[in-house]
Design an enzyme around this catalytic site. Structure first.
Site, PDB file in Angstrom:
ATOM      1  N   ASP A 171      -8.129 -23.251 -53.953  1.00 52.66           N
ATOM      2  CA  ASP A 171      -9.251 -23.228 -53.017  1.00 52.66           C
ATOM      3  C   ASP A 171     -10.417 -22.617 -53.789  1.00 52.66           C
ATOM      4  OD1 ASP A 171     -11.182 -22.533 -51.133  1.00 52.66           O
ATOM      5  OD2 ASP A 171      -9.693 -22.128 -49.577  1.00 52.66           O
ATOM      6  N   VAL A 172     -11.452 -23.400 -54.032  1.00 59.08           N
ATOM      7  CA  VAL A 172     -12.538 -22.948 -54.919  1.00 59.08           C
ATOM      8  C   VAL A 172     -13.359 -21.800 -54.317  1.00 59.08           C
ATOM      9  CG1 VAL A 172     -12.774 -25.162 -56.123  1.00 59.08           C
ATOM     10  CG2 VAL A 172     -14.217 -24.690 -54.115  1.00 59.08           C
ATOM     11  N   TYR A 210     -26.107 -27.842 -44.977  1.00 61.32           N
ATOM     12  CA  TYR A 210     -25.609 -28.605 -46.134  1.00 61.32           C
ATOM     13  C   TYR A 210     -26.699 -28.696 -47.207  1.00 61.32           C
ATOM     14  CZ  TYR A 210     -23.597 -32.595 -48.750  1.00 61.32           C
ATOM     15  OH  TYR A 210     -23.081 -33.418 -49.728  1.00 61.32           O
ATOM     16  N   LYS A 262     -26.579 -27.309 -51.050  1.00 63.37           N
ATOM     17  CA  LYS A 262     -26.722 -28.191 -52.214  1.00 63.37           C
ATOM     18  C   LYS A 262     -27.978 -27.825 -53.036  1.00 63.37           C
ATOM     19  CE  LYS A 262     -23.034 -30.779 -51.884  1.00 63.37           C
ATOM     20  NZ  LYS A 262     -21.929 -30.633 -52.860  1.00 63.37           N
TER      21      LYS A 262
HETATM   22  P1  NAD Z   1     -14.244 -35.875 -49.737  1.00 68.74           P
HETATM   23  O1  NAD Z   1     -14.260 -35.114 -48.462  1.00 68.74           O
HETATM   24  O2  NAD Z   1     -13.744 -37.272 -49.729  1.00 68.74           O
HETATM   25  O3  NAD Z   1     -13.436 -35.048 -50.857  1.00 68.74           O
HETATM   26  C1  NAD Z   1     -13.708 -33.697 -51.081  1.00 68.74           C
HETATM   27  C2  NAD Z   1     -12.602 -33.086 -51.900  1.00 68.74           C
HETATM   28  O4  NAD Z   1     -12.876 -31.678 -52.020  1.00 68.74           O
HETATM   29  C3  NAD Z   1     -11.239 -33.214 -51.229  1.00 68.74           C
HETATM   30  O5  NAD Z   1     -10.259 -33.427 -52.237  1.00 68.74           O
HETATM   31  C4  NAD Z   1     -11.064 -31.845 -50.585  1.00 68.74           C
HETATM   32  O6  NAD Z   1      -9.699 -31.494 -50.402  1.00 68.74           O
HETATM   33  C5  NAD Z   1     -11.715 -30.962 -51.640  1.00 68.74           C
HETATM   34  N1  NAD Z   1     -12.073 -29.652 -51.127  1.00 68.74           N
HETATM   35  C6  NAD Z   1     -12.764 -29.370 -49.991  1.00 68.74           C
HETATM   36  N2  NAD Z   1     -12.864 -28.028 -49.841  1.00 68.74           N
HETATM   37  C7  NAD Z   1     -12.244 -27.467 -50.914  1.00 68.74           C
HETATM   38  C8  NAD Z   1     -12.001 -26.139 -51.343  1.00 68.74           C
HETATM   39  N3  NAD Z   1     -12.421 -25.101 -50.621  1.00 68.74           N
HETATM   40  N4  NAD Z   1     -11.340 -25.939 -52.496  1.00 68.74           N
HETATM   41  C9  NAD Z   1     -10.906 -26.982 -53.236  1.00 68.74           C
HETATM   42  N5  NAD Z   1     -11.089 -28.253 -52.888  1.00 68.74           N
HETATM   43  C10 NAD Z   1     -11.742 -28.500 -51.734  1.00 68.74           C
HETATM   44  O7  NAD Z   1     -15.720 -35.789 -50.300  1.00 68.74           O
HETATM   45  P2  NAD Z   1     -16.490 -36.673 -51.393  1.00 68.74           P
HETATM   46  O8  NAD Z   1     -17.296 -37.640 -50.666  1.00 68.74           O
HETATM   47  O9  NAD Z   1     -15.567 -37.101 -52.462  1.00 68.74           O
HETATM   48  O10 NAD Z   1     -17.485 -35.543 -51.931  1.00 68.74           O
HETATM   49  C11 NAD Z   1     -17.296 -34.874 -53.173  1.00 68.74           C
HETATM   50  C12 NAD Z   1     -18.546 -34.064 -53.473  1.00 68.74           C
HETATM   51  O11 NAD Z   1     -19.663 -34.955 -53.538  1.00 68.74           O
HETATM   52  C13 NAD Z   1     -18.889 -33.034 -52.406  1.00 68.74           C
HETATM   53  O12 NAD Z   1     -19.391 -31.889 -53.028  1.00 68.74           O
HETATM   54  C14 NAD Z   1     -19.976 -33.717 -51.600  1.00 68.74           C
HETATM   55  O13 NAD Z   1     -20.817 -32.787 -50.972  1.00 68.74           O
HETATM   56  C15 NAD Z   1     -20.679 -34.497 -52.679  1.00 68.74           C
HETATM   57  N6  NAD Z   1     -21.411 -35.649 -52.168  1.00 68.74           N
HETATM   58  C16 NAD Z   1     -20.808 -36.584 -51.393  1.00 68.74           C
HETATM   59  C17 NAD Z   1     -21.557 -37.646 -50.915  1.00 68.74           C
HETATM   60  C18 NAD Z   1     -20.971 -38.704 -50.024  1.00 68.74           C
HETATM   61  O14 NAD Z   1     -21.728 -39.496 -49.460  1.00 68.74           O
HETATM   62  N7  NAD Z   1     -19.662 -38.797 -49.872  1.00 68.74           N
HETATM   63  C19 NAD Z   1     -22.912 -37.751 -51.226  1.00 68.74           C
HETATM   64  C20 NAD Z   1     -23.498 -36.782 -52.043  1.00 68.74           C
HETATM   65  C21 NAD Z   1     -22.733 -35.734 -52.508  1.00 68.74           C
END
Ligand code: NAD
Length: 260
Positions: A65-66, A156, A160
């Protein structure tokens, strides 16, 4: 596509259980890197690590858990036990939306913790040893919400923005030490996170799937969803030893702008 651009390099990818992080882990392994996959749920990262091993990669899963300092320290120790870490990709994160009066302190703190504090703890864990070895590539998955404000995502967007500010600052601190530190700022990406956003929009507005998608894309001027593979390819580019990628950049990935 399998290459050897990152052969002999070891990468740690957080949030590697699904979505962007899983795609990044796959792309780094395809480029020849050994990969340490980290996320909270051991079964999901182990499933992906096993697939990568099946394809001949060196891949292990380390639950973490980060937001928990001891977990991040354990991740560091587990990764280094296998060898020096050259690449760190920070994809653990979460999003939510609510108008200001409905943002609870708990929800504010949760988004700050997983997006901003998690990035800080992981970079602090891995960057100093990279600098000692005069090589490192750090890529934080931020968001276009880290560069611009938007309605109903103040918590959010604030988290970010913190990731982008932190990335730019650490890039300066590590400049000249062989370590590049960059942020990728995707628009909406085709992952479970976006699926949850679409579910919320549909529940709130009664829109059908296509109209809900068009509505969220319009808020950021995107013409289509970005794919996790596109984000992963950009990560690999930034991690190449010969990248000439620069440092301290916040790079937008939005699939191109809407045609006018
Ligand atoms: P997702 O929800 O599909 O996956 C997120 C991953 O992070 C999962 O594996 C989850 O278990 C893990 N995670 C969550 N909390 C955690 C914690 N406390 N410790 C360790 N792992 C944890 O999300 P995604 O769409 O793959 O997003 C990944 C990153 O990209 C995020 O930081 C998100 O904010 C960013 N992002 C996503 C999008 C989008 O549209 N999906 C757009 C811009 C940025």
């Amino acid at each position: 596509m399998t290459t050897t651009a990152l052969a002999g390099r070891r990468a740690v990818v957080t949030g590697a259980g699904r979505g962007i992080g899983a795609a990044v882990a796959r792309a780094l392994a395809d480029a020849g890197a050994a990969v340490v996959l980290a996320a909270r749920t051991e079964s999901s990262i182990e499933r992906i690590a096993a697939t990568l091993r099946g394809a001949g990669a060196d891949a292990v899963a380390v639950p973490c858990d980060v937001t928990v300092e001891d977990d991040v320290r354990r991740l560091g120790n587990e990764a280094r036990r296998r060898g020096p870490v050259d690449i760190l990709v920070l994809s653990a994160g979460d999003a939510a939306s609510a108008p200001l009066p409905k943002i609870t302190l708990g929800e504010w703190n949760r988004l700050m913790a997983v997006n901003a504090t998690g990035t800080f703890l992981c970079v602090r864990e891995f960057a100093p040893a990279m600098a000692e070895r005069r090589f490192g590539r750090i890529v934080a998955i931020a968001s276009v919400a880290g560069l611009h404000g938007a309605k109903y995502i103040a918590h959010y967007a604030a988290a970010k923005h913190a990731v982008v500010g932190f990335t730019r600052s650490i890039a300066l601190e590590y400049d000249g030490k062989g370590v590049t530190v960059n942020a990728l700022c995707p628009g909406y990406v085709e992952t479970e996170m976006t699926a949850r956003t679409l579910d919320n929009v549909r529940a709130r507005t009664g829109l059908g799937p296509e109209d809900a998608l068009a509505a969220i894309l319009a808020t950021v001027g995107q013409s289509r969803l970005v794919t996790p593979a596109e984000v992963a390819a950009e990560v690999v580019r930034l991690c190449r030893p010969d990248a000439g990628a620069g440092t301290g950049n916040a790079i937008v990935l939005d699939g191109g702008t809407r045609p006018s």
